[in-house]
Every structure is written in C-alpha cells, then in structure tokens.
Design an enzyme around this catalytic site. Structure first.
Site, PDB file in Angstrom:
ATOM      1  N   ALA A 138       0.868  -1.183   0.000  1.00  0.00           N
ATOM      2  CA  ALA A 138       0.000   0.000   0.000  1.00  0.00           C
ATOM      3  C   ALA A 138       0.901   1.228   0.000  1.00  0.00           C
ATOM      4  O   ALA A 138       2.041   1.179   0.467  1.00  0.00           O
ATOM      5  CB  ALA A 138      -0.918   0.005   1.218  1.00  0.00           C
ATOM      6  N   ALA A 140       0.953   5.526   0.754  1.00  0.00           N
ATOM      7  CA  ALA A 140       0.290   6.683   1.350  1.00  0.00           C
ATOM      8  C   ALA A 140       1.033   7.940   0.936  1.00  0.00           C
ATOM      9  O   ALA A 140       1.996   7.899   0.172  1.00  0.00           O
ATOM     10  CB  ALA A 140       0.235   6.547   2.865  1.00  0.00           C
ATOM     11  N   SER A 141       0.590   9.064   1.469  1.00  0.00           N
ATOM     12  CA  SER A 141       1.138  10.347   1.039  1.00  0.00           C
ATOM     13  C   SER A 141       2.579  10.553   1.469  1.00  0.00           C
ATOM     14  O   SER A 141       3.342  11.242   0.792  1.00  0.00           O
ATOM     15  CB  SER A 141       0.273  11.483   1.585  1.00  0.00           C
ATOM     16  OG  SER A 141       0.238  11.428   3.006  1.00  0.00           O
ATOM     17  N   ALA A 143       4.574   7.766   2.906  1.00  0.00           N
ATOM     18  CA  ALA A 143       5.307   6.504   3.027  1.00  0.00           C
ATOM     19  C   ALA A 143       4.585   5.435   2.219  1.00  0.00           C
ATOM     20  O   ALA A 143       3.481   5.656   1.700  1.00  0.00           O
ATOM     21  CB  ALA A 143       5.412   6.084   4.490  1.00  0.00           C
ATOM     22  N   GLN A 144       5.229   4.280   2.111  1.00  0.00           N
ATOM     23  CA  GLN A 144       4.557   3.125   1.545  1.00  0.00           C
ATOM     24  C   GLN A 144       4.896   1.898   2.377  1.00  0.00           C
ATOM     25  O   GLN A 144       5.882   1.886   3.127  1.00  0.00           O
ATOM     26  CB  GLN A 144       4.922   2.912   0.087  1.00  0.00           C
ATOM     27  CG  GLN A 144       6.357   2.581  -0.199  1.00  0.00           C
ATOM     28  CD  GLN A 144       6.631   2.593  -1.702  1.00  0.00           C
ATOM     29  OE1 GLN A 144       6.087   3.415  -2.451  1.00  0.00           O
ATOM     30  NE2 GLN A 144       7.477   1.674  -2.153  1.00  0.00           N
ATOM     31  N   VAL A 145       4.077   0.856   2.228  1.00  0.00           N
ATOM     32  CA  VAL A 145       4.151  -0.310   3.103  1.00  0.00           C
ATOM     33  C   VAL A 145       4.495  -1.539   2.286  1.00  0.00           C
ATOM     34  O   VAL A 145       3.953  -1.752   1.200  1.00  0.00           O
ATOM     35  CB  VAL A 145       2.804  -0.504   3.844  1.00  0.00           C
ATOM     36  CG1 VAL A 145       2.858  -1.738   4.729  1.00  0.00           C
ATOM     37  CG2 VAL A 145       2.476   0.730   4.676  1.00  0.00           C
ATOM     38  N   LYS A 159       6.863  -0.063   7.063  1.00  0.00           N
ATOM     39  CA  LYS A 159       6.482   1.261   6.583  1.00  0.00           C
ATOM     40  C   LYS A 159       7.753   2.057   6.314  1.00  0.00           C
ATOM     41  O   LYS A 159       8.518   2.341   7.242  1.00  0.00           O
ATOM     42  CB  LYS A 159       5.600   1.956   7.624  1.00  0.00           C
ATOM     43  CG  LYS A 159       5.095   3.322   7.219  1.00  0.00           C
ATOM     44  CD  LYS A 159       4.191   3.894   8.325  1.00  0.00           C
ATOM     45  CE  LYS A 159       3.680   5.278   7.981  1.00  0.00           C
ATOM     46  NZ  LYS A 159       2.814   5.821   9.052  1.00  0.00           N
ATOM     47  N   ASP A 294      -7.021  10.820  14.112  1.00  0.00           N
ATOM     48  CA  ASP A 294      -7.388  10.755  12.698  1.00  0.00           C
ATOM     49  C   ASP A 294      -8.063   9.426  12.370  1.00  0.00           C
ATOM     50  O   ASP A 294      -7.583   8.655  11.534  1.00  0.00           O
ATOM     51  CB  ASP A 294      -6.119  10.937  11.844  1.00  0.00           C
ATOM     52  CG  ASP A 294      -6.447  11.248  10.388  1.00  0.00           C
ATOM     53  OD1 ASP A 294      -7.561  11.726  10.123  1.00  0.00           O
ATOM     54  OD2 ASP A 294      -5.582  11.012   9.523  1.00  0.00           O
TER      55      ASP A 294
END
Length: 578
Positions: A138, A140-141, A143-145, A159, A294
């Site tokens: 996955a 994200a803005s 980081a990525q996993v 991450k 969040d």
C-alpha cells in the site's frame, strides 16, 4: 515552525515553481472545459496529435482535482485527506473522489526502498527478514508499506518513508504560510481567525508525524489503554526493526470500516462493531485523555474473521487535560439533552477569543436563534450537525476551540459518523452518553480506588526519597570516620549567629530602658517623698539634691536615646544597630 534558513528559502522558491506549474496546467484544463467551443477544438487537436481512442472517458472535475493533489505531493494530499473526512460539508462526489487519497497514492521505486532500509538498519532487507516483498502493499502520502516475514515466521509490514519527504514538506509548509500571510493581509475575516497560525500549526503537526519513533510510542501507549476494550486492537510495533524513518509492525488483515458489503458478507454484527469502535474512542477521549486524532475509514480496519476493529496509523494523536475532558463530557450531555443554554455555556468555556472581547449577550442570543429551532422546535439534528452549527456561531463571535479540543471534536464526529453508517437505526449521540455513564461507573470501583490510592502513595514516597540524601553514601562516610577514630559533625551556625546578635541588641536596649525608667521613677519618688514628708537636716537635703539630679540626668539620657532611635527610623537605618 523554526526560522527559515537561506537554504530553505531557495528550496521553497524551487518548490514554488513546481507548484505553480502544476496549478497552471490543471487550472487551464479545468478552465477550458467550461467553454464548449474551446473545449471541443482542444479535444479534436488532442485526438489528432495523440490518436486517442473514441471511447476515452473524460475525468470529472473532482477526479482532476484529486489527480492534481496527488501530483502536488504529500502535504497537499494530507490537506485533501482532511477535507475528505468532512462529508457533511462537501458534495458526495467530491467526498468519494478525495477519499481515494487515503490509499490510492502512486508508490516510489523499490530501489529507493532498499536504500532506505540499508541506511536505517545497516543491513539489506533479505538479511533482516526471512521474506520481503519489493512491490509495495500500500502507498500513502508520506510513506509506503511492504509485506515481510520475520525469521520466526511472524508476518509484518514495513512502513518506509518517502525519500526527501521532510525537505519537500518543509518547503510546502513554507509556501502555504507565505500564501496565508498574503491572503490574511487582504482579508479581515481570515486575519481574524489567524489563518497563518492555523497553517503553521498544521505544518508543525504534519512534519512531527514524519518521526516514526513518535508513532511507535503512540501505538504502545494506545495499546496499553485499549487492553481492556473488547473487539479493539492496536498493531504491535517491532522496535528492533524500526527507526525514525522506518516502522515495522504486525500485519493487520481487514477491510475499511466503511466497506459495508464485505462486513455484511462476513456476517459481522454491525451494531457490536459500531459499539466497540465508539466505546474505544470515547474511552480515549473522555477517560484516558490520549486519543487517535485521525480515525477516518482508511485508519479503521475490520478483521472479517474476528470482527475486531484495528486503529492503524497512530502518527496523529491528541491529548486532553482532565478539565477539558470533563467539559467535553458535559458538552456531549448538553447536546444530547437538547439544552441550548448549557451547550452555549460549555462551548464558550472550551473556547478562547481571537478577536478581542466577546459580547456574551449577543453570543447567547445568536446561539438560541441558530440551534434553538432544532433543539427546542423538535427538528432534531444529529451530533455532527449540531456541532457544525455550533462551530459557526463560535466563529461569528470571535471564538475558537483549543487545538487539541478541535482534534478531539473532529475525531468524535468521524467515529460517530462511522457509527451512524454502521448502525443507522440508532441515535449514536445517545449511545455515546450511555457509554460515558457506563464507563464512569466502571471506573468507580473499590479496586480502582485502591489502585489509584496506591499510585498516589507511591508517587509521594518517591518524592520523599528523591529529597533525602543517599543512605548508602551517608553510611559509608560515617563508617570511614569511625574507623579513623573520630566522628565529626559540622553545623553551619552562620544564620543562627546573625539571629542571636539581633536578640542581643534587643536585650541590651531593654536593659538600658529598664535602668533609665527605674532611675527616673526612683528619683521622682525620692524627690517627692522628701518634700512631702517634711524631712529636715543636711542629710535629707543631700538626698533630695542627688535624687533631683538623677531624675534630670536620666530624663536627658532617655530623651537623647529616643531622639537617636527616631532619627534612625526616619533615615531608614536599623534601630537595632545601637
């Protein structure tokens, strides 16, 4: 934000040019699409140059904006994510499109992932892990996993922070602050709400989230607090494989809490899921004072096998003081009871003015006029709608919530919205109040009171121990002196000596005063006695003369002393110096 350096200024200028180019490119495309003739000619030219297929679907305006935000980078993606969570104030098509920002972000190359892991953990991923998937699981803005497996067989996710993300985000925040300052100078309303300060706070929080050591601590603390909540889970963090730019945690299986089709297909009880999620956040907000700030659908994953909800991405958290938590509870109860005056009072007590003095009478009148028709007139609003209207009244009268309270209210609105989605036939606000009362009763038990008393006693003992000298050091020193055949005790009497000197001065003055008074009175009695008694003879005449002379001399000495003391008092001197 820290003061901007010259290097940061250059970086901001370069980044500003990039942002400007992206805005111009997408802005012209959106502008042309509003003019039919120009847009038609542009489409024909594009077909001729690029040989586009006939069935090509033209992206909608929300889609174009979402693509523009993704191209602008993580800072703007974070803003889009915040907007996407406000479903009550944006159109549904915009909310649906912006929600894709929570997960659908282009990944960065696996070579850069490998370089980051080697830089942070001093070893390549194939040596650190039994298995490591180069393709991202996955993105994200920021980081990525990647999925991986530890050597003991534990499934984890790694991450990895995007390269140079901190420099880019600092430049973006600098651009935003400069833009906010320019806009605020031209708008009284934006200047009144301190737009630059709000942007600065957003930037500081966003940059702070880039330190994954803080996220690991947040996960650990939330895990401890949620240990007694059924159906709620916080991922475990493996600190040996984590740094400030790298975070390794357990692999969590699940779907977004908003994926009702998958939840229903798995046979999960929606009501139980909503209650567990709501109970967890209320405990965090109202009782622990440390909460996930969040909880949008992308950060709430439901395990389809167990029905547990997992709070992921613990980078953004908030903290509330006890007084704030109690006021928030009272606010929730006032909203549930449809008490307009109590709601207005609690919101004002939780707010701070930003436009000078607040007209309390006008504020309460506006509050009654805005929320009264709904609370008193029978047209009930849900919790989120009531709070949105209340926030409007606060802004109109120059009031705003504390930043942590703003995060708390936003988090509560998000989870209540999720609860309403999962359990639409129930008043989630009323359920929230019922949960608060239940949790409060659970806390007031004999064991909890005993534990709290034990903690207080332990803290007091530790404070006493901290203020005592080291027993071992003192004992060793005494034994050493004893073996040498002496035992010395040093007493500092400097302060005592000064006080004794003062007492001695006062004593001398008292003795002199008593002697003078005695001489005056004795001389007076003797003189009067000889005269009234009619004693004759040379002897009595001599005594009378001595007594009169003593009276005169004693009176003169007493007068001189009184004058000297009065002079010292008038000059500000110390009367005790004599």
């Amino acid at each position: 934000m820290a003061e901007t350096s010259s290097i940061d200024s250059v970086r901001e200028s370069l980044r500003l040019q990039q942002v400007y180019n992206v805005f111009v490119r997408y802005g012209l495309d959106i502008l042309f699409s509003h003019f039919g003739m120009v847009d038609g000619w542009r489409r024909r030219m594009q077909d001729w140059v690029w040989d586009l297929p006939d069935n090509l679907e033209i992206p909608s305006l929300p889609t174009k904006v979402r693509l523009m935000i993704e191209e602008l980078g993580p800072t703007y993606v974070k803003v889009g994510q915040i907007l996407s969570s406000q479903a009550s104030v944006i159109p549904p098509d915009w909310e649906t499109e912006l929600a894709r920002l929570q997960s659908d972000v282009p990944p960065f190359p696996s070579e850069q992932v490998r370089e980051t892991i080697i830089s942070e953990l001093k070893a390549p991923p194939e040596q650190l892990f039994a298995t490591f998937e180069p393709a991202s699981f996955a993105a994200a803005s920021t980081a990525q996993v990647h999925r991986a497996t530890l050597h003991d067989g534990t499934e984890v996710v790694v991450k990895v922070q995007r390269p140079d993300i901190q420099k880019q985000m600092k430049a973006d925040v600098g651009i935003m602050i400069n833009a906010a300052n320019v806009i605020a100078r031209r708008s009284q309303a934006l200047r009144a709400i301190d737009l630059p300060g709000m942007v600065d706070q957003f930037g500081s929080n966003a940059i702070r989230e880039l330190n994954y050591s803080g996220e690991a601590y947040n996960a650990f603390r939330l895990s401890q607090n949620m240990a007694g909540c059924p159906g709620v889970h916080i991922p475990h963090v493996y600190t040996d494989y984590s740094t400030s730019r790298l975070l390794t945690m357990e692999f969590v299986r699940g779907v977004k809490i908003s994926n009702l089709a998958a939840i229903d297909a798995a046979g999960i009880d929606r009501q139980a899921l909503a209650m567990n999620t709501l109970r967890a956040l209320i405990k965090q907000l109202m009782f622990d004072g440390f909460f996930h700030a969040d909880p949008h659908p992308g950060n709430l994953l439901v395990n389809l096998q167990t029905g547990d909800v997992t709070f992921i991405d613990t980078g953004m958290v908030g903290e509330l003081e006890l007084a704030q938590r109690l006021s928030l509870i009272q606010l929730l109860i006032a909203l549930q009871n449809q008490d307009v005056d109590a709601t207005a009072t609690m919101l004002k007590s939780l707010s701070v003015p930003f436009m000078g003095a607040v007209d309390d009478k006008a504020y309460r009148k506006d509050f009654q006029r805005t929320l009264g028709p709904y609370m008193i007139g029978g047209a009930r609003l849900d919790f989120s709608q009531s709070l949105s209207l209340s926030m409007d009244v606060l802004r109109r009268h120059g009031l705003r919530l504390d930043p942590n309270l703003t995060l708390a209210v936003k988090a509560l609105m998000q989870v209540i919205a999720m609860g309403s989605l999962l359990f639409p036939d129930e008043d989630v606000g009323q359920l929230s109040v019922a949960i608060i009362r239940e949790e409060a009763l659970n806390l007031v038990t004999a064991d909890n009171i005993q534990n709290a008393a034990g903690k207080v006693a332990g803290t007091a003992l530790r404070q006493v121990a901290d203020n005592l000298p080291s027993l071992s050091t003192a004992t060793a020193s005494w034994l050493k002196q004893y073996r040498k055949g002496r035992f010395e005790v040093h007493v500092d009497t400097s302060d005592v000596a000064r006080e004794v000197d003062k007492i001695a001065h006062i004593g001398r003055q008292a003795v002199i005063a008593v002697i003078l008074v005695g001489l005056i009175i004795g001389s007076a009695i003797t003189t009067v006695g000889v005269g009234l008694g009619g004693f004759d003879g040379p002897g009595w005449e001599f005594v009378a003369r001595i007594a009169g002379l003593g009276y005169i001399l004693s009176s003169i000495v007493a007068g001189v002393i009184v004058l000297r003391l009065a002079w010292r008092w008038l000059r500000g001197g110390d009367p005790g110096a004599d």
